[in-house]
Enzyme design. Structure first.
Site, mmCIF file in Angstrom:
data_model
loop_
_atom_site.group_PDB
_atom_site.id
_atom_site.type_symbol
_atom_site.label_atom_id
_atom_site.label_comp_id
_atom_site.label_asym_id
_atom_site.label_seq_id
_atom_site.Cartn_x
_atom_site.Cartn_y
_atom_site.Cartn_z
ATOM 1 N N GLU A 173 -1.628 -5.185 8.549
ATOM 2 C CA GLU A 173 -0.938 -4.673 9.685
ATOM 3 C C GLU A 173 -1.562 -4.825 11.101
ATOM 4 O O GLU A 173 -2.727 -4.802 11.048
ATOM 5 C CB GLU A 173 -0.769 -3.071 9.329
ATOM 6 N N LYS A 218 -1.524 -9.337 2.711
ATOM 7 C CA LYS A 218 -0.675 -8.935 4.099
ATOM 8 C C LYS A 218 -1.515 -7.892 4.620
ATOM 9 O O LYS A 218 -2.291 -7.172 4.079
ATOM 10 C CB LYS A 218 0.471 -8.353 3.669
ATOM 11 N N ASP A 262 -0.941 -6.073 -0.169
ATOM 12 C CA ASP A 262 -1.490 -5.401 1.034
ATOM 13 C C ASP A 262 -3.065 -5.233 1.055
ATOM 14 O O ASP A 262 -3.298 -4.445 0.039
ATOM 15 C CB ASP A 262 -0.821 -4.007 0.924
ATOM 16 N N GLU A 312 8.989 -4.296 10.471
ATOM 17 C CA GLU A 312 9.449 -2.929 10.019
ATOM 18 C C GLU A 312 10.088 -1.845 11.259
ATOM 19 O O GLU A 312 9.341 -1.719 12.142
ATOM 20 C CB GLU A 312 8.363 -2.231 9.348
ATOM 21 N N ASP A 371 0.704 -1.042 -0.074
ATOM 22 C CA ASP A 371 0.022 -0.005 -0.030
ATOM 23 C C ASP A 371 0.891 1.350 0.115
ATOM 24 O O ASP A 371 0.250 2.118 0.038
ATOM 25 C CB ASP A 371 -0.954 -0.354 1.270
ATOM 26 N N SER A 372 2.329 1.220 -0.166
ATOM 27 C CA SER A 372 3.111 2.041 -0.188
ATOM 28 C C SER A 372 2.904 2.774 -1.727
ATOM 29 O O SER A 372 3.398 3.878 -2.053
ATOM 30 C CB SER A 372 4.715 1.657 0.010
HETATM 31 O O1 KIV Z 1 3.559 -0.936 1.652
HETATM 32 C C1 KIV Z 1 4.848 -1.507 1.641
HETATM 33 O O2 KIV Z 1 5.371 -1.135 0.690
HETATM 34 C C2 KIV Z 1 5.062 -2.221 2.849
HETATM 35 C C3 KIV Z 1 6.636 -2.677 3.089
HETATM 36 C C4 KIV Z 1 7.336 -1.351 3.572
HETATM 37 C C5 KIV Z 1 6.729 -3.693 3.709
HETATM 38 O O3 KIV Z 1 4.332 -2.815 3.638
#
Ligand code: KIV
Length: 272
Positions: free
Chosen positions: A123, A121, A91, A190, A52-53
C-alpha cells in the site's frame, strides 16, 4: 496468441497487461486457504489476492495491522498449493516494507521463497516508491494499492471514500504515475470516486483494478467472504453479495444439531 487462448494457461503479469490492451476485464478475488482457493481457481478467476484482510476475516482483528509476515506466508503457501491457473498475489503486511527498502526486499523475498506466489502487493504511493523499485530490481512483480489504504487507518481515522477533494485526487493521480514508472505491473484503487478511477485507468498503461472505484477501470476485486455473504455485518455500497452463506451455513448447522439431539443422525446406513 489470442487472449481467449492465453486464458487456458497460467495467468501471468503479461497476460494481465494483454487483457488491458484487449479491453478484457480482470476478475480478482481474495482467498486465504487451500479449499476455497481451489474452488475460486477452478471457477476461472484471473487473480487471487491473499489479502491482509485475512487479519479481519480469518483472525477476527478489527484492522489489518496485527497480521504478521509469518501469518501471510502461511496463508499464501496454502493458497498456492491449491492454484493451477490464477495469478497469486500476497499482501505485504503492515510494518514489513514501510521502514526501509532493504527490509522491504527481505520481506518480499521471504514471501516469494516460502509461498511460491507470483507477486506481492503493498500500500502507498510516493512514500513506498523506493521499496517498490528495490523489490522489482530483484525480479519480484509488485502490485500497488492506492485510495483507501487500510494499513493507514490510524492516520485517517475512518474507512470513508478517499480522494473526493481536488488536492487528494491530484496526489492520487501523481502517485499512480510514480508507481507505474517504478515498475508496478498493476494497481488496486480502493474506495475512490468512479470518475477519478476511470481517469487513472485511462492515463496509465498498466491494469487498474478497483474495489469501490466504479466500472471504468480494468478489473474488479472483492473480498471472497464478503461477496459470498459469510460475513454479514459489513455492507458498504460497493459490495454486491452473490450468496448468503451466513444464513445457509447457520441453517445447515441448525439442522445437524436437531438431528444429533433427536438421534436421527447417524442413521443405520451411516454407521458400520
Ligand atoms: O486485503 C485485501 O483484501 C485487499 C483488497 C481489499 C484489495 O487489499
Amino acid at each position: 496468441m489470442s487472449v481467449a487462448m492465453s486464458r487456458q494457461k497460467k495467468v501471468t503479469t503479461h497476460v494481465l497487461s494483454e487483457m488491458k490492451h484487449n479491453k478484457e476485464k480482470i476478475a480478482m478475488l481474495t482467498a486465504y486457504d487451500f479449499s476455497l482457493a481451489k474452488i475460486v481457481d477452478s471457477a476461472g478467476i484471473d487473480v487471487i489476492l491473499v489479502g491482509d484482510s485475512a487479519s479481519n476475516v480469518m483472525a477476527g482483528y478489527e484492522t489489518t495491522l496485527p497480521i504478521t509476515l509469518d501469518h501471510m506466508i502461511y496463508h499464501g503457501a496454502s493458497v498456492v498449493r491449491a492454484v493451477e491457473r490464477a495469478l497469486v498475489v500476497v499482501d505485504m503486511p503492515f510494518g514489513t516494507y514501510q521502514g526501509n527498502s532493504k527490509e522491504a526486499l527481505t520481506s518480499a523475498i521471504r514471501i516469494m521463497k516460502e509461498t511460491a506466489a507470483d507477486s506481492v502487493k503493498l500500500e502507498g504511493g510516493r512514500e513506498v516508491v523506493e521499496s517498490v523499485e528495490r523489490i522489482i530490481s530483484a525480479g519480484i512483480p509488485v502490485m500497488g494499492h492506492l485510495g483507501l489504504t487500510p494499513q493507514s487507518i490510524h492516520k485517517f481515522g475512518t474507512y470513508t471514500v478517499r480522494a473526493k477533494q481536488e488536492e487528494e485526487a491530484q496526489k492520487l493521480i501523481e502517485d499512480a504515475h510514480l508507481l507505474q514508472e517504478a515498475g508496478c505491473y498493476a494497481i488496486v484503487l480502493e474506495k475512490i470516486p468512479a470518475e477519478l478511477a476511470a481517469k487513472v485507468a485511462e492515463q496509465l498503461t498498466i491494469p487498474i483494478i478497483g474495489i469501490g472505484a466504479g466500472s471504468g477501470v480494468d478489473g474488479q476485486v472483492l473480498v471472497l467472504h464478503d461477496m459470498l455473504g459469510v460475513t454479514h455485518e459489513f455492507s458498504p455500497r460497493f459490495l454486491r453479495r452473490y450468496h448468503n452463506l451466513f444464513a445457509e451455513i447457520s441453517g445447515a448447522v441448525g439442522n445437524y444439531i436437531e438431528d444429533v439431539k433427536a438421534v436421527d443422525f447417524p442413521s443405520e446406513r451411516e454407521q458400520y
